[in-house]
Write a protein that holds these residues in place. Structure first.
Motif, PDB file in Angstrom:
ATOM      1  N   SER A  27      41.018 -54.532 -27.026  1.00  0.00           N
ATOM      2  CA  SER A  27      42.339 -54.289 -27.573  1.00  0.00           C
ATOM      3  C   SER A  27      42.097 -54.565 -29.178  1.00  0.00           C
ATOM      4  N   ILE A  28      42.734 -54.314 -29.938  1.00  0.00           N
ATOM      5  CA  ILE A  28      42.828 -54.522 -31.401  1.00  0.00           C
ATOM      6  C   ILE A  28      43.719 -55.436 -31.715  1.00  0.00           C
ATOM      7  N   SER A  29      43.526 -56.652 -32.420  1.00  0.00           N
ATOM      8  CA  SER A  29      44.053 -57.537 -32.996  1.00  0.00           C
ATOM      9  C   SER A  29      43.897 -57.450 -34.531  1.00  0.00           C
ATOM     10  N   GLU A  30      45.352 -57.694 -34.925  1.00  0.00           N
ATOM     11  CA  GLU A  30      45.617 -57.334 -36.231  1.00  0.00           C
ATOM     12  C   GLU A  30      46.317 -58.654 -37.118  1.00  0.00           C
ATOM     13  N   ASN A  31      46.265 -59.591 -36.226  1.00  0.00           N
ATOM     14  CA  ASN A  31      46.555 -61.099 -36.855  1.00  0.00           C
ATOM     15  C   ASN A  31      46.007 -62.233 -36.196  1.00  0.00           C
ATOM     16  N   VAL A  32      45.723 -63.061 -36.936  1.00  0.00           N
ATOM     17  CA  VAL A  32      44.946 -64.436 -36.525  1.00  0.00           C
ATOM     18  C   VAL A  32      45.469 -64.956 -34.978  1.00  0.00           C
ATOM     19  N   ASN A  33      46.759 -64.987 -34.999  1.00  0.00           N
ATOM     20  CA  ASN A  33      47.027 -65.425 -33.670  1.00  0.00           C
ATOM     21  C   ASN A  33      46.817 -64.715 -32.370  1.00  0.00           C
ATOM     22  N   HIS A  34      46.698 -63.404 -32.567  1.00  0.00           N
ATOM     23  CA  HIS A  34      45.961 -62.522 -31.555  1.00  0.00           C
ATOM     24  C   HIS A  34      44.439 -62.514 -31.602  1.00  0.00           C
ATOM     25  N   ILE A  35      43.824 -62.800 -32.386  1.00  0.00           N
ATOM     26  CA  ILE A  35      42.397 -62.963 -32.470  1.00  0.00           C
ATOM     27  C   ILE A  35      42.198 -64.305 -31.525  1.00  0.00           C
ATOM     28  N   ARG A  36      43.000 -65.314 -31.647  1.00  0.00           N
ATOM     29  CA  ARG A  36      42.632 -66.752 -31.209  1.00  0.00           C
ATOM     30  C   ARG A  36      43.038 -66.369 -29.565  1.00  0.00           C
ATOM     31  N   ASN A  37      44.138 -65.782 -29.295  1.00  0.00           N
ATOM     32  CA  ASN A  37      44.590 -65.534 -28.113  1.00  0.00           C
ATOM     33  C   ASN A  37      43.357 -64.700 -27.215  1.00  0.00           C
ATOM     34  N   GLY A  38      42.342 -64.162 -27.859  1.00  0.00           N
ATOM     35  CA  GLY A  38      41.387 -63.527 -27.085  1.00  0.00           C
ATOM     36  C   GLY A  38      40.214 -64.380 -26.841  1.00  0.00           C
ATOM     37  N   SER A  39      40.294 -65.773 -27.379  1.00  0.00           N
ATOM     38  CA  SER A  39      38.976 -66.639 -27.134  1.00  0.00           C
ATOM     39  C   SER A  39      38.536 -66.749 -25.930  1.00  0.00           C
ATOM     40  N   GLY A  40      37.204 -67.019 -25.693  1.00  0.00           N
ATOM     41  CA  GLY A  40      37.055 -67.399 -24.316  1.00  0.00           C
ATOM     42  C   GLY A  40      35.902 -66.746 -23.888  1.00  0.00           C
ATOM     43  N   SER A  41      35.128 -66.739 -22.947  1.00  0.00           N
ATOM     44  CA  SER A  41      34.099 -65.614 -22.245  1.00  0.00           C
ATOM     45  C   SER A  41      34.820 -65.155 -20.942  1.00  0.00           C
ATOM     46  N   HIS A  42      35.134 -63.899 -21.204  1.00  0.00           N
ATOM     47  CA  HIS A  42      35.684 -63.166 -20.119  1.00  0.00           C
ATOM     48  C   HIS A  42      34.735 -62.450 -18.980  1.00  0.00           C
ATOM     49  N   TYR A  43      34.594 -63.092 -17.738  1.00  0.00           N
ATOM     50  CA  TYR A  43      33.265 -62.594 -16.971  1.00  0.00           C
ATOM     51  C   TYR A  43      34.216 -61.397 -16.189  1.00  0.00           C
ATOM     52  N   TYR A  44      34.694 -60.558 -16.752  1.00  0.00           N
ATOM     53  CA  TYR A  44      35.477 -59.400 -15.985  1.00  0.00           C
ATOM     54  C   TYR A  44      35.020 -58.085 -16.554  1.00  0.00           C
ATOM     55  N   PRO A  45      35.279 -57.014 -15.822  1.00  0.00           N
ATOM     56  CA  PRO A  45      34.713 -55.794 -16.306  1.00  0.00           C
ATOM     57  C   PRO A  45      35.639 -54.982 -17.298  1.00  0.00           C
ATOM     58  N   ILE A  46      35.066 -54.620 -18.300  1.00  0.00           N
ATOM     59  CA  ILE A  46      35.824 -53.944 -19.317  1.00  0.00           C
ATOM     60  C   ILE A  46      35.178 -52.910 -19.875  1.00  0.00           C
ATOM     61  N   ASP A  47      36.128 -51.740 -20.511  1.00  0.00           N
ATOM     62  CA  ASP A  47      35.468 -50.344 -20.892  1.00  0.00           C
ATOM     63  C   ASP A  47      35.970 -50.281 -22.198  1.00  0.00           C
ATOM     64  N   LEU A  48      35.222 -49.448 -22.954  1.00  0.00           N
ATOM     65  CA  LEU A  48      35.640 -48.973 -24.373  1.00  0.00           C
ATOM     66  C   LEU A  48      36.397 -47.616 -24.471  1.00  0.00           C
ATOM     67  N   SER A  49      36.507 -46.814 -23.602  1.00  0.00           N
ATOM     68  CA  SER A  49      36.876 -45.345 -23.633  1.00  0.00           C
ATOM     69  C   SER A  49      38.292 -45.128 -24.589  1.00  0.00           C
ATOM     70  N   LYS A  50      39.274 -46.204 -24.090  1.00  0.00           N
ATOM     71  CA  LYS A  50      40.547 -46.169 -24.702  1.00  0.00           C
ATOM     72  C   LYS A  50      40.473 -46.365 -25.990  1.00  0.00           C
ATOM     73  N   ILE A  51      39.641 -47.357 -26.605  1.00  0.00           N
ATOM     74  CA  ILE A  51      39.707 -47.899 -27.918  1.00  0.00           C
ATOM     75  C   ILE A  51      38.708 -46.768 -28.899  1.00  0.00           C
ATOM     76  N   LEU A  52      37.747 -46.183 -28.109  1.00  0.00           N
ATOM     77  CA  LEU A  52      36.936 -45.134 -28.940  1.00  0.00           C
ATOM     78  C   LEU A  52      37.899 -43.788 -29.143  1.00  0.00           C
ATOM     79  N   ASN A  53      38.634 -43.520 -27.998  1.00  0.00           N
ATOM     80  CA  ASN A  53      39.609 -42.343 -28.213  1.00  0.00           C
ATOM     81  C   ASN A  53      40.555 -42.859 -29.320  1.00  0.00           C
ATOM     82  N   PHE A  54      41.062 -44.034 -29.209  1.00  0.00           N
ATOM     83  CA  PHE A  54      42.087 -44.361 -30.212  1.00  0.00           C
ATOM     84  C   PHE A  54      41.473 -44.288 -31.771  1.00  0.00           C
ATOM     85  N   LEU A  55      40.276 -44.588 -31.694  1.00  0.00           N
ATOM     86  CA  LEU A  55      39.526 -44.657 -33.018  1.00  0.00           C
ATOM     87  C   LEU A  55      39.381 -42.875 -33.650  1.00  0.00           C
ATOM     88  N   LYS A  56      39.051 -42.367 -32.735  1.00  0.00           N
ATOM     89  CA  LYS A  56      38.821 -40.877 -33.066  1.00  0.00           C
ATOM     90  C   LYS A  56      40.147 -40.381 -33.578  1.00  0.00           C
TER      91      LYS A  56
END
Ligand SMILES: Cc1cc2nc3c(=O)[nH]c(=O)nc-3n(C[C@H](O)[C@H](O)[C@H](O)COP(=O)(O)OP(=O)(O)OC[C@H]3O[C@@H](n4cnc5c(N)ncnc54)[C@H](O)[C@@H]3O)c2cc1C
Ligand code: SF4
Ligand code: SF4
Length: 462
Positions: free
Chosen positions: A146-175
């Motif tokens: 996901s996209i974090s646009e403030n420091v609190n959101h950035i901190r909320n994502g900290s940690g190593s997430h040993y979990y499947p993830i994909d970039l397709s939605k983010i890439l299409n958002f960037l388009k």
């Protein structure tokens, strides 16, 4: 186009897809990324009619296709101040360190420097947003890009997430997005995909300004998290979030715990459990590993602008607070680190190349010696495997190492299949353990024999 022509189709059909989603950027009406029955994201072909031109284009950006550039070719850099090592990649300096703020360091997985670096870039308006992993608090989908646009959101994502993830939605958002600038955090294969996309799609190049890499051993399927929950008597479908690297006071950094937040009869509950008390947590067994990871030769995220990992070295491992290894790969980024160190925001110190290599010794052996042997096994059986920077070989390692890599390979493949079967059983954990234990015992026997033989050999050489 056949099943073994090295194109993106061979990657998908032979099960080497890591589910990054880069192909959906090339053509989303042909490619889609879905969670498969083993709990891993994987690309699927959604149309019967396949356009050869699209396959050619997508093969150039797929990190496991034979038609995409390799990590060295992507990151090749003529900057004079850079040094090169065939395992580390290009680098300007090598450090160990951590964020100075104790509370934030404890919240992170290692030394907290990724979260600090992302916050620095945002606060100093170097970027408008951060593309990284955040918890979703949704049973069945615990984490996503996901996209974090403030420091609190950035901190909320900290940690190593040993979990499947994909970039397709983010890439299409960037388009479709405006010309905002972003920094992205990713595993080596994901950063490789983004760099490949940037080569052919200028809008990606201009929107993603910085690439932050994680050192990587392998990625886990959802089964990894589910097995942990089941062993704690928690229904995986009631889980809201998991912290995979909970730090215990006065224990080694490697003796971390898992924190699970879940619902029980409409009440929010919390469970913390030590990694050593759970079955399947030993990384060297490779439980629930994506098959692609066994054909990956990038340990340090060579295509990134800066890479971060754990300082798995005895003098830092004893510190439960966690310590990073840091590999800046260009001068601009190195200057940011040096200035922040002078301002006492972070603490870093130079370490040698040997120590950086030692901190990931197991991962390097698996991804280089082990991978060459796996390529050899596949070649012998005429099974297609992606083209790598190292050739198939079986003579570079001892017979015990060969056996060890073979059994580790069997364990990974079997764990995915067995867990899928066990889900239909009344006692899934029991079924899974009973069926995988034989392989694990064999693996341990070979591991100890190899270690003893190694010690005797070293003694005789003296
Ligand atoms: C699957 C996986 C395997 C790893 N293997 C190794 C290894 O073998 N050796 C080693 O030294 N280090 C490995 N790491 C990296 C290590 O665990 C730490 O993440 C790294 O040292 C950064 O620590 P930090 O305290 O600076 O990060 P933090 O400050 O805690 O921030 C971590 C950042 O990474 C992002 N992130 C977390 N998980 C993912 C993910 N799956 N994909 C993309 N971004 C993510 C978060 O959103 C957050 O922004 C691995 C990490 C992962 C996720
Ligand atoms: S690895 Fe990425 S680019 Fe290649 S097929 Fe899978 S999702 Fe598509
Ligand atoms: S081991 Fe390689 S393929 Fe697997 S997640 Fe890590 S970088 Fe990607």
């Amino acid at each position: 186009m056949n099943k073994n022509d090295g194109s993106i189709l061979s990657v998908i059909k032979n099960g080497y897809c890591i589910g990054c989603g880069a192909c959906t950027y090339v053509n989303k009406s042909l490619f889609n990324v879905k969670l498969n029955k083993y709990g891993m994201y994987s690309a699927i072909i959604v149309r019967k009619r396949i356009d050869e031109e699209i396959i050619k284009e997508a093969s150039k950006i797929c990190p496991f296709s034979d038609f995409s550039l390799n990590e060295f070719e992507i990151s090749r850099n003529n900057e004079e101040s850079l040094q090169y090592d065939d395992k580390i990649g290009f680098y300007i300096n090598l450090y160990v360190g951590h964020i100075s703020n104790l509370e934030r360091r404890i919240q992170s997985s290692s030394g907290g420097l990724i979260t600090w670096f992302l916050s620095y870039l945002l606060k100093n308006r170097q970027v408008d947003g951060v593309i990284h992993i955040n918890p979703c608090y949704t049973p069945g989908t615990l984490f996503k890009y996901s996209i974090s646009e403030n420091v609190n959101h950035i901190r909320n994502g900290s940690g190593s997430h040993y979990y499947p993830i994909d970039l397709s939605k983010i890439l299409n958002f960037l388009k479709e997005s405006s010309d905002k600038k972003y920094v992205i955090v990713g595993l080596p294969c994901f950063i490789k995909s983004i760099k490949l996309l940037s080569l052919y799609y200028p809008e990606i190049r201009s929107k993603i300004k910085y690439h932050i890499g994680l050192v990587c051993g392998h990625l886990k399927a959802t089964s990894f998290s589910e097995l942990i929950c089941l062993q704690c008597n928690i229904n995986p479908m009631k889980v809201l979030s998991m912290k995979y690297r909970y730090k215990f006071k006065n224990r080694k950094a490697s003796q971390y715990g898992l924190k699970i937040l879940y619902m029980k009869k409409d009440n929010l509950k919390k469970k913390i459990v030590g990694n050593n008390s759970l079955f399947g947590m030993k990384w060297s067994y490779g439980f629930f590993k994506y098959p692609a990871c066994d054909f990956c030769d990038d340990v340090y995220c060579e295509c990134a602008d800066i890479s971060f990992g754990d300082a798995w070295l005895s003098e830092y491992e004893i510190d439960c607070k966690g310590t990073n290894i840091i590999i800046p790969r260009n001068k601009e980024i190195d200057d940011i680190l040096i200035n922040a160190s002078k301002n006492k925001e972070i603490e870093i110190k130079n370490i040698s190349k040997l120590e950086i290599l030692k901190s990931q010794a197991g991962g390097i052996r698996h991804k280089r010696d082990g991978m060459q042997y796996r390529l050899y096994l596949y070649k012998k059986k005429l099974i297609w495997a992606p083209k790598k920077r190292y050739e198939a070989n079986n003579e570079h390692i001892s017979i015990f190492r060969r056996l060890l890599y073979k059994y580790r390979f069997y364990i990974s493949i079997s764990s995915n299949k067995l867990y899928f079967k066990s889900k239909k059983r009344k006692y899934p954990v029991f079924y899974f353990r009973i069926h995988i234990t034989g392989l694990v015992i064999m693996y341990n026997l070979i591991f100890f024999t190899d270690a003893i033989v190694g010690k005797i050999r070293n003694f005789l050489r003296r």
